[in-house]
Design a protein around this motif. Structure first.
Motif, short mmCIF file in Angstrom:
data_model
loop_
_atom_site.label_atom_id
_atom_site.label_comp_id
_atom_site.label_asym_id
_atom_site.label_seq_id
_atom_site.Cartn_x
_atom_site.Cartn_y
_atom_site.Cartn_z
N TYR A 122 8.96 -2.61 -13.53
CA TYR A 122 8.45 -3.75 -12.84
C TYR A 122 6.98 -3.95 -13.23
CZ TYR A 122 12.50 -3.28 -9.54
OH TYR A 122 13.77 -3.28 -9.14
N ALA A 123 6.86 -3.75 -14.30
CA ALA A 123 5.26 -3.87 -14.64
C ALA A 123 4.78 -5.12 -15.01
CB ALA A 123 4.93 -2.90 -16.01
N SER A 124 5.89 -6.18 -15.12
CA SER A 124 5.54 -7.52 -15.45
C SER A 124 5.89 -8.37 -14.50
CB SER A 124 6.30 -8.06 -16.70
OG SER A 124 7.60 -8.21 -16.39
N GLU A 125 6.26 -7.86 -13.18
CA GLU A 125 6.59 -8.54 -12.05
C GLU A 125 5.47 -9.22 -11.23
OE1 GLU A 125 9.67 -9.98 -11.86
OE2 GLU A 125 10.63 -8.71 -13.63
N SER A 126 4.48 -9.72 -11.68
CA SER A 126 3.37 -10.03 -10.80
C SER A 126 3.66 -10.71 -9.70
CB SER A 126 2.40 -10.57 -11.95
OG SER A 126 2.84 -12.13 -12.39
N GLN A 127 4.50 -11.43 -9.60
CA GLN A 127 4.93 -12.39 -8.32
C GLN A 127 4.85 -11.50 -7.05
OE1 GLN A 127 6.95 -11.87 -10.80
NE2 GLN A 127 9.13 -12.22 -10.20
N TYR A 128 5.54 -10.42 -7.30
CA TYR A 128 5.94 -9.47 -6.34
C TYR A 128 4.51 -9.11 -5.64
CZ TYR A 128 10.71 -8.36 -7.27
OH TYR A 128 11.90 -8.28 -7.75
N LEU A 129 3.49 -8.61 -6.56
CA LEU A 129 2.38 -8.26 -6.33
C LEU A 129 1.20 -9.40 -5.28
CD1 LEU A 129 0.33 -5.90 -6.41
CD2 LEU A 129 -0.27 -6.61 -8.50
N ARG A 130 1.57 -10.68 -5.96
CA ARG A 130 0.98 -11.77 -5.27
C ARG A 130 1.40 -11.77 -3.72
NH1 ARG A 130 1.36 -14.12 -10.38
NH2 ARG A 130 3.17 -15.27 -9.59
N VAL A 131 2.62 -11.66 -3.38
CA VAL A 131 3.07 -11.84 -2.11
C VAL A 131 2.69 -10.73 -1.25
CG1 VAL A 131 5.30 -11.38 -0.61
CG2 VAL A 131 5.22 -12.82 -2.99
N TYR A 132 2.48 -9.31 -1.71
CA TYR A 132 2.03 -8.27 -0.76
C TYR A 132 0.49 -8.27 -0.74
CZ TYR A 132 6.74 -6.22 -0.51
OH TYR A 132 8.09 -5.80 -0.40
N ILE A 133 -0.16 -8.59 -1.65
CA ILE A 133 -1.50 -8.82 -1.53
C ILE A 133 -2.05 -9.78 -0.36
CG2 ILE A 133 -3.65 -9.72 -2.61
CD1 ILE A 133 -3.14 -6.77 -3.47
N GLY A 134 -1.36 -10.94 -0.57
CA GLY A 134 -1.46 -11.94 0.47
C GLY A 134 -1.10 -11.38 1.97
N GLN A 135 -0.16 -10.67 2.07
CA GLN A 135 0.43 -10.02 3.28
C GLN A 135 -0.95 -9.14 3.75
OE1 GLN A 135 5.29 -10.15 2.83
NE2 GLN A 135 4.02 -8.21 2.75
N LEU A 136 -1.42 -8.01 3.11
CA LEU A 136 -2.40 -7.30 3.02
C LEU A 136 -3.52 -8.12 3.62
CD1 LEU A 136 -2.18 -4.67 0.44
CD2 LEU A 136 -1.98 -4.37 2.88
N ARG A 137 -3.96 -9.38 3.00
CA ARG A 137 -5.20 -10.12 3.30
C ARG A 137 -5.01 -10.85 4.92
NH1 ARG A 137 -5.74 -12.84 -2.70
NH2 ARG A 137 -7.27 -11.40 -3.50
N ARG A 138 -3.92 -11.13 5.15
CA ARG A 138 -3.53 -11.65 6.48
C ARG A 138 -3.73 -10.62 7.33
NH1 ARG A 138 0.00 -14.73 3.31
NH2 ARG A 138 1.85 -13.25 3.75
N LYS A 139 -3.44 -9.23 7.31
CA LYS A 139 -3.45 -8.12 8.20
C LYS A 139 -4.91 -7.84 8.33
CE LYS A 139 1.39 -6.95 7.78
NZ LYS A 139 2.44 -5.85 7.80
N LEU A 140 -5.65 -7.65 7.05
CA LEU A 140 -6.89 -6.88 7.29
C LEU A 140 -7.99 -7.91 7.01
CD1 LEU A 140 -5.89 -3.96 4.86
CD2 LEU A 140 -6.03 -3.91 7.21
N GLU A 141 -8.07 -8.95 6.26
CA GLU A 141 -9.37 -9.69 5.91
C GLU A 141 -9.62 -10.48 7.17
OE1 GLU A 141 -11.40 -9.56 3.37
OE2 GLU A 141 -10.33 -8.86 1.73
#
Length: 224
Positions: free
Chosen positions: A184-203
């Motif tokens: 999955y090393a090229s599936e950057s869209q997965y990462l953007r989704v989860y980073i967004g979720q983390l920001r909503r929960k923590l930032e």
């Protein structure tokens, strides 16, 4: 009785070191790769860490940097890499000593005793704190104030990797491979989704993050 964490992917050597250190009165914990070493160090704090650089999953230099994000436990590198450049890099990354293979076990034990004497008296708390939340690496939980933040296993795995490397750019490929595997090393869209979720929960302001920082086209950085 001191506890030593020994990290090496050479199983016969790992077993030999474990036997020798136990014979000299140490409590021994072992790990055969970098990811296991980082998790073990957080969950079961050691007094000394003996670390090989040539690990199968994470380069030993990055393991040193990850540990130094939250612990001052002495790290003794035990490596077949003999060049002065490698030694300087390891010491600059945060290692306390460097022993090359092959080695004499009595010398290694003497280095461990010396590092033990120099160790600070106060134990490390495996937590990474920001102004708005705390990442508790030992208990695998994030907190805002005294309240635990509900994270999915995937969210936690991403946050943990970033928190163990505060201030360092962690590439998209490194995060994807760590969380989902090399396929999955090229599936950057997965990462953007989860980073967004983390920001909503923590930032405090997810639209303008202060701690989970994007480096466009490169990766992410955890800032305290």
């Amino acid at each position: 009785m001191s506890t030593v964490l020994i990290v090496d992917d050479e199983r016969p050597l790992l077993r030999a070191l474990e036997i020798n250190f136990r014979a000299h009165g140490y409590t021994v914990i072992t790990a055969a790769d970098g990811a296991t070493a980082l998790k073990t160090a957080a969950r079961t704090p050691a007094d000394i860490i003996i670390l090989d650089l040539g690990l199968p999953d994470i380069d030993g230099m990055d393991v040193i940097r990850g540990l130094r994000g939250w612990t001052s436990t002495p790290i003794i590198v035990l490596s077949a890499r003999h060049s002065s450049r490698e030694k300087v890099q390891a010491l600059d990354a945060g290692a306390n000593d460097y022993v090359t293979k092959p080695f004499i076990i009595d010398e290694l034990l003497a280095r461990v005793r010396a590092a033990s004497r120099a160790r600070a008296q106060s134990p490390d708390l495996p937590e990474v704190k920001t102004a708005h939340f705390t990442v508790d690496l030992a208990n695998q939980v994030a907190r805002r104030g005294t309240e635990n933040v509900r994270l999915t296993p995937t969210e936690w795995n991403i946050l943990e990797l970033l928190a163990r490397n505060p201030g360092r750019l962690v590439s998209q490929q490194e995060i994807l491979a760590h969380v989902w595997g090399n396929a999955y090393a090229s599936e950057s869209q997965y990462l953007r989704v989860y980073i967004g979720q983390l920001r909503r929960k923590l930032e405090p302001d997810p639209a303008h993050p202060a701690h989970l920082i994007t480096e466009p086209g490169r990766g992410y950085r955890f800032e305290r």
